[in-house]
Design a protein around this motif. Structure first.
Motif, PDB file in Angstrom:
ATOM      1  N   GLY A 141      32.189  -1.353  23.869  1.00 19.42           N
ATOM      2  CA  GLY A 141      31.266  -0.695  24.782  1.00 19.42           C
ATOM      3  C   GLY A 141      30.895  -1.505  26.002  1.00 19.42           C
ATOM      4  O   GLY A 141      29.824  -1.343  26.564  1.00 19.42           O
ATOM      5  N   GLU A 142      31.786  -2.375  26.411  1.00 19.24           N
ATOM      6  CA  GLU A 142      31.534  -3.210  27.592  1.00 19.24           C
ATOM      7  C   GLU A 142      32.379  -2.689  28.749  1.00 19.24           C
ATOM      8  O   GLU A 142      33.264  -1.867  28.565  1.00 19.24           O
ATOM      9  N   GLU A 143      32.102  -3.206  29.922  1.00 19.71           N
ATOM     10  CA  GLU A 143      32.879  -2.808  31.091  1.00 19.71           C
ATOM     11  C   GLU A 143      34.354  -3.134  30.850  1.00 19.71           C
ATOM     12  O   GLU A 143      34.676  -4.164  30.262  1.00 19.71           O
ATOM     13  N   ARG A 144      35.206  -2.238  31.302  1.00 20.19           N
ATOM     14  CA  ARG A 144      36.639  -2.481  31.134  1.00 20.19           C
ATOM     15  C   ARG A 144      37.077  -3.639  32.010  1.00 20.19           C
ATOM     16  O   ARG A 144      36.602  -3.815  33.123  1.00 20.19           O
ATOM     17  N   VAL A 145      38.002  -4.413  31.464  1.00 18.72           N
ATOM     18  CA  VAL A 145      38.507  -5.591  32.164  1.00 18.72           C
ATOM     19  C   VAL A 145      39.952  -5.320  32.558  1.00 18.72           C
ATOM     20  O   VAL A 145      40.739  -4.834  31.755  1.00 18.72           O
ATOM     21  N   ASN A 146      40.308  -5.684  33.785  1.00 20.48           N
ATOM     22  CA  ASN A 146      41.682  -5.528  34.233  1.00 20.48           C
ATOM     23  C   ASN A 146      42.396  -6.858  34.023  1.00 20.48           C
ATOM     24  O   ASN A 146      42.260  -7.790  34.822  1.00 20.48           O
ATOM     25  N   GLY A 147      43.140  -6.944  32.923  1.00 15.94           N
ATOM     26  CA  GLY A 147      43.853  -8.176  32.600  1.00 15.94           C
ATOM     27  C   GLY A 147      44.941  -8.507  33.593  1.00 15.94           C
ATOM     28  O   GLY A 147      45.322  -9.668  33.757  1.00 15.94           O
ATOM     29  N   ARG A 148      45.455  -7.517  34.306  1.00 19.66           N
ATOM     30  CA  ARG A 148      46.523  -7.751  35.283  1.00 19.66           C
ATOM     31  C   ARG A 148      46.001  -8.422  36.548  1.00 19.66           C
ATOM     32  O   ARG A 148      46.751  -9.061  37.273  1.00 19.66           O
ATOM     33  N   ALA A 149      44.696  -8.273  36.802  1.00 23.06           N
ATOM     34  CA  ALA A 149      44.118  -8.879  38.002  1.00 23.06           C
ATOM     35  C   ALA A 149      43.638 -10.309  37.762  1.00 23.06           C
ATOM     36  O   ALA A 149      43.252 -10.994  38.696  1.00 23.06           O
ATOM     37  N   MET A 150      43.688 -10.770  36.524  1.00 26.25           N
ATOM     38  CA  MET A 150      43.229 -12.123  36.188  1.00 26.25           C
ATOM     39  C   MET A 150      44.350 -13.130  36.401  1.00 26.25           C
ATOM     40  O   MET A 150      45.526 -12.771  36.383  1.00 26.25           O
ATOM     41  N   THR A 151      43.929 -14.364  36.557  1.00 26.87           N
ATOM     42  CA  THR A 151      44.943 -15.428  36.563  1.00 26.87           C
ATOM     43  C   THR A 151      45.450 -15.581  35.125  1.00 26.87           C
ATOM     44  O   THR A 151      44.817 -15.108  34.171  1.00 26.87           O
ATOM     45  N   ARG A 152      46.557 -16.264  34.988  1.00 28.27           N
ATOM     46  CA  ARG A 152      47.140 -16.431  33.657  1.00 28.27           C
ATOM     47  C   ARG A 152      46.178 -17.169  32.727  1.00 28.27           C
ATOM     48  O   ARG A 152      46.009 -16.788  31.569  1.00 28.27           O
ATOM     49  N   ALA A 153      45.515 -18.201  33.205  1.00 31.42           N
ATOM     50  CA  ALA A 153      44.578 -18.972  32.382  1.00 31.42           C
ATOM     51  C   ALA A 153      43.374 -18.122  31.978  1.00 31.42           C
ATOM     52  O   ALA A 153      42.937 -18.166  30.816  1.00 31.42           O
ATOM     53  N   GLN A 154      42.859 -17.316  32.899  1.00 33.67           N
ATOM     54  CA  GLN A 154      41.732 -16.438  32.584  1.00 33.67           C
ATOM     55  C   GLN A 154      42.135 -15.400  31.539  1.00 33.67           C
ATOM     56  O   GLN A 154      41.399 -15.137  30.591  1.00 33.67           O
ATOM     57  N   ARG A 155      43.315 -14.797  31.747  1.00 39.26           N
ATOM     58  CA  ARG A 155      43.808 -13.777  30.829  1.00 39.26           C
ATOM     59  C   ARG A 155      43.988 -14.350  29.431  1.00 39.26           C
ATOM     60  O   ARG A 155      43.560 -13.773  28.443  1.00 39.26           O
ATOM     61  N   ASP A 156      44.611 -15.547  29.335  1.00 33.94           N
ATOM     62  CA  ASP A 156      44.847 -16.166  28.032  1.00 33.94           C
ATOM     63  C   ASP A 156      43.530 -16.503  27.335  1.00 33.94           C
ATOM     64  O   ASP A 156      43.383 -16.303  26.134  1.00 33.94           O
ATOM     65  N   ALA A 157      42.557 -17.001  28.104  1.00 36.78           N
ATOM     66  CA  ALA A 157      41.247 -17.326  27.536  1.00 36.78           C
ATOM     67  C   ALA A 157      40.545 -16.064  27.033  1.00 36.78           C
ATOM     68  O   ALA A 157      39.917 -16.070  25.968  1.00 36.78           O
ATOM     69  N   GLU A 158      40.673 -14.984  27.780  1.00 34.32           N
ATOM     70  CA  GLU A 158      40.070 -13.711  27.372  1.00 34.32           C
ATOM     71  C   GLU A 158      40.733 -13.169  26.111  1.00 34.32           C
ATOM     72  O   GLU A 158      40.061 -12.655  25.210  1.00 34.32           O
ATOM     73  N   ILE A 159      42.053 -13.292  26.009  1.00 30.45           N
ATOM     74  CA  ILE A 159      42.782 -12.848  24.819  1.00 30.45           C
ATOM     75  C   ILE A 159      42.294 -13.613  23.588  1.00 30.45           C
ATOM     76  O   ILE A 159      41.991 -13.027  22.543  1.00 30.45           O
TER      77      ILE A 159
END
Length: 191
Positions: A141-159
């Protein structure tokens, strides 16, 4: 049995159920008959059998001499039943779908959908539909995140963060809008 009598029987049964749940208890002998000599929920005096609304309206029904009098007794019994149901009802039980959906969004932010469904007393599908209509992530129920707009390090940390919160690779991929294989590759990396 005519329709008026059928409706009266249904109303008396509903009144008896509310009386047994609200102001009476079953006797300890196991006989199953209501014990109306107890103190009610608010500590007010003891009850007599005639105080139970279903018994009182049943006697009034039997004393009624014509259809008009019986209809008046039925109307009074239904009004009493409506008053009892409204006065003791759970507020969640009488809320509209829109009110429930707003409560799902407000109270359920950051909670897994299954836990929100239990807390709000609805189905997981209801939680998902309310979140989708609000444009939020279905799982937390949180705001949707666009994983494609993140840097690779941000995306990996979020995963990794989402995995630690209990989401499976399919849910993570759906939340971030990235392929499942990318999620699996990140999670499979050591460290």
């Amino acid at each position: 049995m005519d329709e008026l009598e059928t409706r009266m029987r249904q109303t008396l049964l509903a009144l008896e159920m509310t009386s047994n749940a609200r102001t009476a208890a079953y006797d300890s002998s196991g006989g199953g008959s209501p014990d109306y000599v107890l103190v009610d929920d608010h500590g007010r005096g003891k009850l007599d059998p005639d105080d139970a609304p279903h018994l009182r309206y049943a006697k009034e029904w039997d004393r009624a001499e014509d259809e008009v009098a019986r209809a008046a007794v039925l109307k009074a019994a239904q009004d009493t039943l409506d008053r009892i149901r409204r006065s003791h009802a759970d507020p969640a039980a009488v809320e509209t779908k829109d009110q429930r959906d707003r409560r799902i969004i407000k109270q359920g932010r950051g909670w897994p959908a299954g836990e929100v469904a239990i807390a709000i007393r609805c189905g997981i599908t209801d939680v998902h539909k309310a979140r989708a209509a609000a444009g939020l992530d279905l799982e937390f129920g949180e705001e949707r995140v666009n994983g494609r707009a993140m840097t690779r390090a941000q995306r990996d940390a979020e995963i990794v963060s989402l995995r630690q919160r209990g989401m499976n690779p399919f849910q993570i991929a759906a939340k971030l809008g990235i392929p499942r294989t990318t999620v699996r590759d990140v999670l499979a990396r050591p460290g």
